[in-house]
Design an enzyme around this catalytic site. Structure first.
Site, PDB file in Angstrom:
ATOM      1  N   THR A  85      53.601  29.026  34.775  1.00 15.39           N
ATOM      2  CA  THR A  85      53.757  29.248  33.344  1.00 15.39           C
ATOM      3  C   THR A  85      53.928  27.934  32.586  1.00 15.39           C
ATOM      4  O   THR A  85      53.929  27.918  31.355  1.00 15.39           O
ATOM      5  CB  THR A  85      54.964  30.167  33.073  1.00 15.39           C
ATOM      6  OG1 THR A  85      56.100  29.664  33.774  1.00 15.39           O
ATOM      7  CG2 THR A  85      54.677  31.582  33.561  1.00 15.39           C
TER       8      THR A  85
ATOM      9  N   HIS B  42      60.764  21.898  36.960  1.00 18.15           N
ATOM     10  CA  HIS B  42      61.978  21.149  36.682  1.00 18.15           C
ATOM     11  C   HIS B  42      62.908  21.313  37.890  1.00 18.15           C
ATOM     12  O   HIS B  42      62.573  22.027  38.847  1.00 18.15           O
ATOM     13  CB  HIS B  42      62.644  21.591  35.376  1.00 18.15           C
ATOM     14  CG  HIS B  42      62.935  23.058  35.276  1.00 18.15           C
ATOM     15  ND1 HIS B  42      63.866  23.701  36.073  1.00 18.15           N
ATOM     16  CD2 HIS B  42      62.418  24.023  34.480  1.00 18.15           C
ATOM     17  CE1 HIS B  42      63.932  24.962  35.760  1.00 18.15           C
ATOM     18  NE2 HIS B  42      63.052  25.212  34.804  1.00 18.15           N
TER      19      HIS B  42
ATOM     20  N   HIS C  72      63.617  24.724  39.448  1.00 20.09           N
ATOM     21  CA  HIS C  72      62.565  25.296  40.289  1.00 20.09           C
ATOM     22  C   HIS C  72      62.628  24.758  41.711  1.00 20.09           C
ATOM     23  O   HIS C  72      62.193  25.414  42.657  1.00 20.09           O
ATOM     24  CB  HIS C  72      61.174  24.946  39.731  1.00 20.09           C
ATOM     25  CG  HIS C  72      60.846  25.602  38.432  1.00 20.09           C
ATOM     26  ND1 HIS C  72      60.343  24.909  37.355  1.00 20.09           N
ATOM     27  CD2 HIS C  72      60.960  26.890  38.030  1.00 20.09           C
ATOM     28  CE1 HIS C  72      60.138  25.743  36.353  1.00 20.09           C
ATOM     29  NE2 HIS C  72      60.516  26.949  36.732  1.00 20.09           N
TER      30      HIS C  72
ATOM     31  N   LYS D 184      64.385  36.945  30.902  1.00 20.68           N
ATOM     32  CA  LYS D 184      63.809  36.878  29.565  1.00 20.68           C
ATOM     33  C   LYS D 184      64.336  38.020  28.699  1.00 20.68           C
ATOM     34  O   LYS D 184      64.427  39.154  29.141  1.00 20.68           O
ATOM     35  CB  LYS D 184      62.275  36.956  29.635  1.00 20.68           C
ATOM     36  CG  LYS D 184      61.634  35.842  30.472  1.00 20.68           C
ATOM     37  CD  LYS D 184      61.844  34.493  29.837  1.00 20.68           C
ATOM     38  CE  LYS D 184      61.234  33.382  30.687  1.00 20.68           C
ATOM     39  NZ  LYS D 184      61.497  32.044  30.124  1.00 20.68           N
TER      40      LYS D 184
ATOM     41  N   ARG E 137      57.101  37.619  27.155  1.00 25.75           N
ATOM     42  CA  ARG E 137      56.586  36.261  27.298  1.00 25.75           C
ATOM     43  C   ARG E 137      55.256  36.121  26.544  1.00 25.75           C
ATOM     44  O   ARG E 137      54.435  37.050  26.517  1.00 25.75           O
ATOM     45  CB  ARG E 137      56.374  35.959  28.783  1.00 25.75           C
ATOM     46  CG  ARG E 137      55.982  34.520  29.085  1.00 25.75           C
ATOM     47  CD  ARG E 137      55.649  34.397  30.570  1.00 25.75           C
ATOM     48  NE  ARG E 137      56.796  34.665  31.410  1.00 25.75           N
ATOM     49  CZ  ARG E 137      57.681  33.762  31.788  1.00 25.75           C
ATOM     50  NH1 ARG E 137      57.558  32.515  31.375  1.00 25.75           N
ATOM     51  NH2 ARG E 137      58.694  34.080  32.569  1.00 25.75           N
TER      52      ARG E 137
ATOM     53  N   GLN F  11      54.072  41.195  42.686  1.00 24.83           N
ATOM     54  CA  GLN F  11      54.771  40.327  43.640  1.00 24.83           C
ATOM     55  C   GLN F  11      54.939  41.039  44.980  1.00 24.83           C
ATOM     56  O   GLN F  11      54.868  40.400  46.037  1.00 24.83           O
ATOM     57  CB  GLN F  11      56.128  39.892  43.088  1.00 24.83           C
ATOM     58  CG  GLN F  11      56.792  38.856  43.999  1.00 24.83           C
ATOM     59  CD  GLN F  11      57.916  38.105  43.324  1.00 24.83           C
ATOM     60  OE1 GLN F  11      57.836  37.752  42.156  1.00 24.83           O
ATOM     61  NE2 GLN F  11      58.984  37.848  44.067  1.00 24.83           N
TER      62      GLN F  11
ATOM     63  N   ASP G  68      67.771  35.901  40.967  1.00 22.73           N
ATOM     64  CA  ASP G  68      67.134  36.837  40.042  1.00 22.73           C
ATOM     65  C   ASP G  68      65.891  37.493  40.639  1.00 22.73           C
ATOM     66  O   ASP G  68      65.299  38.383  40.032  1.00 22.73           O
ATOM     67  CB  ASP G  68      66.765  36.121  38.743  1.00 22.73           C
ATOM     68  CG  ASP G  68      65.782  34.974  38.957  1.00 22.73           C
ATOM     69  OD1 ASP G  68      65.675  34.481  40.098  1.00 22.73           O
ATOM     70  OD2 ASP G  68      65.130  34.565  37.982  1.00 22.73           O
TER      71      ASP G  68
ATOM     72  N   LYS H 174      74.808  24.911  31.913  1.00 20.60           N
ATOM     73  CA  LYS H 174      73.705  25.267  32.800  1.00 20.60           C
ATOM     74  C   LYS H 174      73.235  24.064  33.598  1.00 20.60           C
ATOM     75  O   LYS H 174      73.037  22.974  33.057  1.00 20.60           O
ATOM     76  CB  LYS H 174      72.550  25.841  31.983  1.00 20.60           C
ATOM     77  CG  LYS H 174      71.450  26.457  32.823  1.00 20.60           C
ATOM     78  CD  LYS H 174      70.436  27.165  31.948  1.00 20.60           C
ATOM     79  CE  LYS H 174      69.351  27.822  32.809  1.00 20.60           C
ATOM     80  NZ  LYS H 174      68.355  28.538  31.973  1.00 20.60           N
TER      81      LYS H 174
ATOM     82  N   LYS I  57      70.130  21.030  32.779  1.00 19.65           N
ATOM     83  CA  LYS I  57      69.890  20.828  31.360  1.00 19.65           C
ATOM     84  C   LYS I  57      70.721  19.657  30.848  1.00 19.65           C
ATOM     85  O   LYS I  57      71.870  19.471  31.246  1.00 19.65           O
ATOM     86  CB  LYS I  57      70.253  22.084  30.570  1.00 19.65           C
ATOM     87  CG  LYS I  57      69.382  23.296  30.891  1.00 19.65           C
ATOM     88  CD  LYS I  57      68.003  23.174  30.267  1.00 19.65           C
ATOM     89  CE  LYS I  57      67.217  24.467  30.454  1.00 19.65           C
ATOM     90  NZ  LYS I  57      65.889  24.397  29.836  1.00 19.65           N
ATOM     91  N   THR I  58      70.135  18.872  29.957  1.00 20.54           N
ATOM     92  CA  THR I  58      70.859  17.796  29.298  1.00 20.54           C
ATOM     93  C   THR I  58      70.617  17.925  27.797  1.00 20.54           C
ATOM     94  O   THR I  58      69.887  18.811  27.353  1.00 20.54           O
ATOM     95  CB  THR I  58      70.357  16.418  29.767  1.00 20.54           C
ATOM     96  OG1 THR I  58      68.991  16.248  29.321  1.00 20.54           O
ATOM     97  CG2 THR I  58      70.404  16.302  31.285  1.00 20.54           C
TER      98      THR I  58
END
Length: 420
Positions: A40, A45, A48, A82, A86, A172, A193, A230, A233-234
């Protein structure tokens, strides 16, 4: 140590469909297992990366990883996590993303030897399935009530979910069934998840391959930070694996800045250091936290793994130069990397009086203040203090004829870039 025991010690297991059965299987034989990612976006990052680190551990233990980049499922998008539908991407963009993600993932695995990894794209086994095939051969095996009870669907029922995203778990599940049937794949791993998607695949395998079919699922805990924010994340956003999005220096700095309360957990999750090595670093955190040896080790291991030894060396050079103020030791490319977010001013290569420059580019509010700061030693050119009120910036003050770095005080940097 059995791979399941190792993952347990590392705190890397959240759920298993059959803990005893999977441990027995991995002790008796080397299995094929898979983890997937949907294209996607055009880069992973660090969030993942977590399940793929587990996949790599299985490979190091002699098992055979299958890396699935979802060219089919990526056209829909997993509804997990989500709050709304999407935005669908074009098939052409998805294919570009597939190629970018494959290139990133190929760096992390060995594709030769007894435990050789395999790359796969689920578009290859779904593109020829007709709508009637889908409904008769697969849809018939899924109970809507069961699908509605899955967390990934249940969390969306109040705001609504399209049939497209509702059907994602079937696609899936088709992946797991295909890999089980044609690649003898016995295990799927994923984030916490993904539990609903994984168990849907196991149900389909039993219905399509028989009740005696042995397959397993394993999920990894959601990684959180001690301060409640989280992971990954920055203030600047996500920490990407693509060096064009997050430079190796920024990547290195992210890990260096790990909280003492998190660093041992991250060493277990992300590095391939032994239990003895991590225990020794844990003692360092307790007894000499100011040395930040655990953070430096974590940053070095991760930067080497994701980028390269050369990228690590550059990140360390930039870090040391910034700490010491020895900016002149850096190359122009390293200046560009290390100071990409500081105010930058484009100019010609004509000589400029320093006092005029300080005011013109906004470093100082007035010439009076500029003279005062220069006199007091608050102005640095490429790391060197200057107190010369008559100083003129010339070619000698440019790093590789491209940049001059001005610092006011301890931390305020300004970059001058020359364009000819």
């Amino acid at each position: 140590m059995n791979i399941i025991d190792e993952l347990t010690w590392r705190g890397a297991i959240y759920q298993q469909t059959d803990e005893a059965g999977l441990k027995e299987l991995t002790e008796k034989e080397k299995i094929s297992l898979y983890c997937g990612i949907d294209p996607t976006g055009d880069s992973m990052h660090i969030g993942h990366l977590i399940p793929f680190m587990i996949l790599k551990r299985f490979q190091n233990a002699g098992h055979k990883p299958i890396i699935v980049v979802g060219g089919a499922t990526g056209t829909i998008g997993d509804p997990s996590g989500k709050k709304e539908e999407r935005q669908l991407q074009s098939v052409e963009q998805i294919e570009k993303n597939v190629q970018r993600l494959r290139a990133q993932l190929e760096r992390f695995f060995d594709f030769d030897g007894e435990a050789a990894a395999t790359m796969a794209n689920n578009y290859d086994w779904t593109k020829d399935v007709t709508i009637l095939d889908f409904l008769r051969d697969y849809g018939k095996n899924f109970n809507v009530n069961t699908m509605l009870a899955k967390d990934i669907v249940a969390s969306r029922l109040e705001v609504g979910i399209s049939f497209t995203e509702f059907a994602y778990q079937i696609l899936q599940a088709m992946d797991f069934n295909h890999l089980y049937e044609f690649h003898d794949c016995k295990l799927q791993i994923g984030g916490s998840d993904q539990w609903g998607n994984i168990t849907a695949g196991l149900d389909l395998i039993r219905k399509k391959q028989g009740e005696d079919a042995k397959a397993f699922g394993l999920t990894i805990p959601l990684l959180t930070k001690a301060d409640g924010t989280k992971f990954g994340k920055t203030e600047g956003g996500a920490i990407w694996l693509d060096p064009e999005k997050t430079t190796p220096y920024e990547f290195y700095q992210f890990w260096i800045n790990t909280d003492d309360r998190d660093v041992v957990r991250y060493l277990k999750y992300f590095t391939f250091l032994t239990e003895e090595e991590i225990s020794a670093l844990e003692e360092q955190v307790k007894n000499e936290p100011h040395l930040r040896k655990a953070q430096k080790t974590l940053a070095a291991e991760m930067t080497k793994f994701v980028h390269s030894e050369e990228a690590l060396e550059q990140a360390i050079r930039i870090s040391e130069a910034l700490f010491s103020g020895n900016i002149a030791a850096l190359t122009a490319d390293e200046i560009e990397t290390g100071f990409k977010d500081v105010p930058t001013f484009q100019t010609t290569k004509e000589p400029h009086p320093l006092i005029d420059w300080l005011v013109e580019i906004g470093i100082e509010p007035s010439k009076r203040q500029a003279r005062e700061d220069v006199t007091n030693g608050a102005i640095y050119i490429n790391g060197e203090r200057t107190q010369d009120l008559e100083k003129v910036l010339t070619e000698e003050d440019r790093i590789e004829d491209r940049y001059t770095l001005i610092r006011r005080g301890k931390k305020k940097y300004f970059l001058i870039s020359y364009n000819g």
